[in-house]
Design a protein around this motif. Structure first.
Motif, mmCIF file in Angstrom:
data_model
loop_
_atom_site.group_PDB
_atom_site.id
_atom_site.type_symbol
_atom_site.label_atom_id
_atom_site.label_comp_id
_atom_site.label_asym_id
_atom_site.label_seq_id
_atom_site.Cartn_x
_atom_site.Cartn_y
_atom_site.Cartn_z
ATOM 1 N N MET A 1 0.847 -1.202 0.000
ATOM 2 C CA MET A 1 0.000 0.000 0.000
ATOM 3 C C MET A 1 0.881 1.250 0.000
ATOM 4 O O MET A 1 1.885 1.290 0.700
ATOM 5 C CB MET A 1 -0.882 -0.004 1.263
ATOM 6 N N PRO A 3 1.968 5.140 0.848
ATOM 7 C CA PRO A 3 1.702 6.045 1.969
ATOM 8 C C PRO A 3 0.666 7.094 1.568
ATOM 9 O O PRO A 3 0.563 7.435 0.387
ATOM 10 C CB PRO A 3 3.058 6.706 2.228
ATOM 11 N N PHE A 4 -0.081 7.590 2.549
ATOM 12 C CA PHE A 4 -1.082 8.623 2.235
ATOM 13 C C PHE A 4 -1.252 9.549 3.429
ATOM 14 O O PHE A 4 -0.983 9.176 4.568
ATOM 15 C CB PHE A 4 -2.428 7.970 1.872
ATOM 16 N N ASP A 5 -1.689 10.769 3.137
ATOM 17 C CA ASP A 5 -2.070 11.714 4.185
ATOM 18 C C ASP A 5 -3.481 11.391 4.640
ATOM 19 O O ASP A 5 -4.294 10.900 3.855
ATOM 20 C CB ASP A 5 -2.019 13.156 3.654
ATOM 21 N N TYR A 6 -3.758 11.717 5.901
ATOM 22 C CA TYR A 6 -5.079 11.459 6.464
ATOM 23 C C TYR A 6 -5.659 12.752 7.020
ATOM 24 O O TYR A 6 -4.976 13.476 7.744
ATOM 25 C CB TYR A 6 -4.958 10.414 7.582
ATOM 26 N N LEU A 27 -12.978 8.574 2.616
ATOM 27 C CA LEU A 27 -13.017 7.313 3.366
ATOM 28 C C LEU A 27 -14.325 7.240 4.146
ATOM 29 O O LEU A 27 -14.596 8.070 4.999
ATOM 30 C CB LEU A 27 -11.835 7.229 4.341
ATOM 31 N N GLY A 30 -14.856 2.059 4.274
ATOM 32 C CA GLY A 30 -13.537 1.580 3.861
ATOM 33 C C GLY A 30 -13.479 0.117 3.455
ATOM 34 O O GLY A 30 -12.410 -0.373 3.085
ATOM 35 N N THR A 31 -14.613 -0.582 3.493
ATOM 36 C CA THR A 31 -14.559 -2.033 3.261
ATOM 37 C C THR A 31 -14.076 -2.382 1.858
ATOM 38 O O THR A 31 -13.444 -3.408 1.660
ATOM 39 C CB THR A 31 -15.934 -2.681 3.484
ATOM 40 N N ILE A 34 -10.198 0.265 1.262
ATOM 41 C CA ILE A 34 -8.991 -0.207 1.959
ATOM 42 C C ILE A 34 -8.519 -1.527 1.349
ATOM 43 O O ILE A 34 -7.324 -1.761 1.156
ATOM 44 C CB ILE A 34 -9.261 -0.381 3.476
ATOM 45 N N ASP A 35 -9.480 -2.385 1.040
ATOM 46 C CA ASP A 35 -9.150 -3.666 0.410
ATOM 47 C C ASP A 35 -8.419 -3.427 -0.918
ATOM 48 O O ASP A 35 -7.372 -4.033 -1.188
ATOM 49 C CB ASP A 35 -10.463 -4.437 0.186
ATOM 50 N N LYS A 38 -4.926 -2.233 -0.397
ATOM 51 C CA LYS A 38 -4.008 -3.334 -0.069
ATOM 52 C C LYS A 38 -3.561 -4.070 -1.330
ATOM 53 O O LYS A 38 -2.480 -4.656 -1.362
ATOM 54 C CB LYS A 38 -4.692 -4.320 0.895
ATOM 55 N N LEU A 39 -4.423 -4.059 -2.332
ATOM 56 C CA LEU A 39 -4.104 -4.738 -3.596
ATOM 57 C C LEU A 39 -3.384 -3.814 -4.578
ATOM 58 O O LEU A 39 -3.067 -4.218 -5.699
ATOM 59 C CB LEU A 39 -5.405 -5.259 -4.248
ATOM 60 N N ALA A 45 -3.438 9.512 -2.647
ATOM 61 C CA ALA A 45 -2.387 10.253 -1.949
ATOM 62 C C ALA A 45 -2.899 10.785 -0.616
ATOM 63 O O ALA A 45 -2.118 11.092 0.282
ATOM 64 C CB ALA A 45 -1.902 11.410 -2.817
#
Lengths: 341, 196
Positions: A1, A3-6, A27, A30-31, A34-35, A38-39, A45
């Motif tokens: 994954m 990196p990203f700002d939150y 967001l 996120g189901t 986020i998945d 991860k892929l 960003a």
């Protein structure tokens, strides 16, 4: 994954301001996002967390409908007394999808934006996917296409930059299509809305676009008009196992009855196209008819006469026909009659 | 042109560096009644925060994609997949893991029922099963529905049959196949009107 700002947004306006940042995404539950991160299918960003916005209410509208906030969780919506009582089709569809844990997380707005489960879209090891890498081709056309589209797909061969035979995986969206829901949207200029039929897209020549929502726009609510199908509706989902699997074919069927006659019908299919497949011709063919195998088969034929199958999903055409007839038959029997009754 | 190209290259390099720079953030997590301050990579999932940063290894990583349920925890009383939950996004929420269910040495009713019915074999999925079942009982008490409720037409505070248990536990996979004993354990815990 990557990196990203939150950022956690405190208001819709602040969220919309942040979303203007290059590569920013909202967001919610996120189901799905986020998945996909991860892929490495999604690589935002910045994530703009909208879960604290005041968009989690379900409120009756003045014209007898229901306004559903974009952040209402799927489990809460499925169990909301107004939905159970007046829009059982929506409750059934929501409870047919995912698992209890995922339904506790997933939001109404996020479910509208759920991306396809096409294997080739979800696996970056495959170079050809027009949805993931525009112009790269479609690996599914000559690949394992059991879960793919039979209606409305874009097929100009596996190397064409316009081809896409992906399906929309949502159950909720199918029910919302049959119910004729309206999606309410906010952007930096103000608010607007569109019918759900105009919200999701067919792949056409731009399969990278799932919907007509612009990247800088926020879904704020989904509106349902006064219910017509509360007494006679059925959501039928056919899949490889009994629970916790995506639909091969699903059918949202609603009938508005006037005595023994169908006054109006709502009919939409899932698992067969790039968007929930609603057929107005099929719906209109049932108006004025009595519920019968014959009238339901006629409706099914109207939905499917243009269907085209592939090496592994040809079975879906017959499956869809029979599922339509069965869902309509169950709807005619009554919402709470029970399948096993 | 000659002057422009290096500048473009520098801009691209800067963009690339920005895109690969780890972003860290202060996060305060309330887990099992205790609050802990952490400084995390924004990418940290709640599951990894629990296991790698808080020494709470009860929650398990199975699929890491929300498909198996081994990572199930309770957030503000609701069961969720901690592998798909960003730690930073649940700052301030009340998080309960399997370590937070017992009161000292007194097992929760669901934990006790899993013991009594031998509701596991290798045990890897068990913490998720137990958290999930704990929430199931809470949900059932509120009269919440499942697709089985609609299929049977019992949509007013449905009784939790074994079919209902199987459906409501479908988000937790057990590779050993201990399902019959898991269903028996949940049935027993439900019968006691138990919750954590």
């Amino acid at each position: 994954m990557n990196p990203f700002d939150y950022r956690r947004a405190a208001s819709a306006e602040e969220a919309i301001r942040h979303i203007g940042t290059h590569g920013a995404k909202f967001l919610g539950g996120g189901t799905n996002l986020i998945d996909l991160m991860k892929l490495d299918v999604e690589q935002p960003a910045m994530l703009v967390d909208i879960t604290k916005l005041d968009l989690a209410k379900v409120v009756p509208t003045t014209n007898g409908g229901l306004m559903i906030g974009a952040l209402v969780r799927n489990s809460d919506l499925a169990n909301h007394p107004q939905v159970v009582e007046r829009y059982p089709l929506l409750s059934q569809a929501l409870l047919s999808g995912a698992s209890p844990q995922l339904r506790n997380m997933a939001t109404t707005g996020g479910n509208l934006l759920q991306r396809t489960r096409c294997y080739y879209f979800n696996d970056t090891a495959f170079p050809a996917c027009n949805k993931r890498v525009p112009g790269s081709g479609c690996a599914a056309i000559q690949g394992f296409n059991r879960i793919h589209a039979i209606l409305g797909q874009s097929d100009h061969g596996p190397t064409s930059g316009e081809s896409c035979i992906a399906t929309n995986p949502s159950d909720m969206n199918v029910a919302l299509a049959a119910l004729g829901a309206t999606v309410h949207i906010q952007n930096s200029k103000g608010k607007h809305s569109m019918p759900i039929s105009a919200f999701h897209r067919l792949p056409g020549s731009t399969p990278q676009l799932d919907t007509n929502l612009q990247p800088d726009e926020l879904i704020v609510a989904v509106e349902l008009s006064a219910p017509l199908f509360a007494k006679n509706s059925s959501y039928l989902k056919v899949r490889d196992r009994q629970s916790y699997a995506f639909a091969l074919v699903s059918v949202a069927a609603g009938l508005e009855m006037d005595g023994d006659t169908i006054k109006s019908a709502g009919l939409a299919l899932g698992g067969v196209a790039h968007k929930p497949w609603r057929s107005l011709e099929a719906e209109q063919s049932m108006a004025g008819a009595t519920p019968s195998r014959q009238s339901f088969e006629k409706a099914a034929d109207l939905v499917l006469f243009r269907a085209k199958g592939y090496e592994h999903n040809g079975f879906k055409i017959q499956l869809a026909k029979q599922s339509i007839v069965r869902a309509l038959t169950l709807a005619a029997r009554g919402t709470n009659a029970g399948v096993e009754a | 042109m000659a002057a422009g190209l290096p500048r473009l290259a520098a801009a691209q390099a800067a963009h690339q560096a920005e895109a690969t720079t780890v972003k860290r953030i202060d996060v305060s997590l309330n887990v099992n009644g205790k609050t802990q301050q952490l400084n995390l990579d924004t990418r940290t999932m709640l599951l990894d925060a629990l296991r790698e940063h808080m020494d709470l290894t009860g929650s398990k990583k199975g699929c890491d994609h929300g498909q198996c349920g081994a990572c199930t925890v309770l957030i503000d009383g609701r069961r969720v997949n901690s592998c798909l939950t960003l730690a930073v996004a649940v700052a301030g929420a009340e998080i309960v893991t399997v370590e937070g269910l017992a009161k000292g040495d007194d097992l929760s009713p669901v934990q006790q029922a899993f013991m009594d019915h031998d509701g596991f074999q290798c045990g890897y999925c068990t913490p998720g099963q137990i958290c999930s079942a704990t929430a199931l009982i809470e949900e059932a008490g509120k009269g919440q529905l499942s697709q089985v409720s609609w299929r049977t037409g019992k949509t007013t505070h449905p009784e939790i049959s074994d079919d209902e248990i199987r459906e409501r536990m479908s988000g937790n996979i057990c590779r050993c196949g201990a399902y019959p004993n898991i269903v028996a354990a949940v049935r027993t815990a439900l019968g006691k009107g138990a919750s954590a």
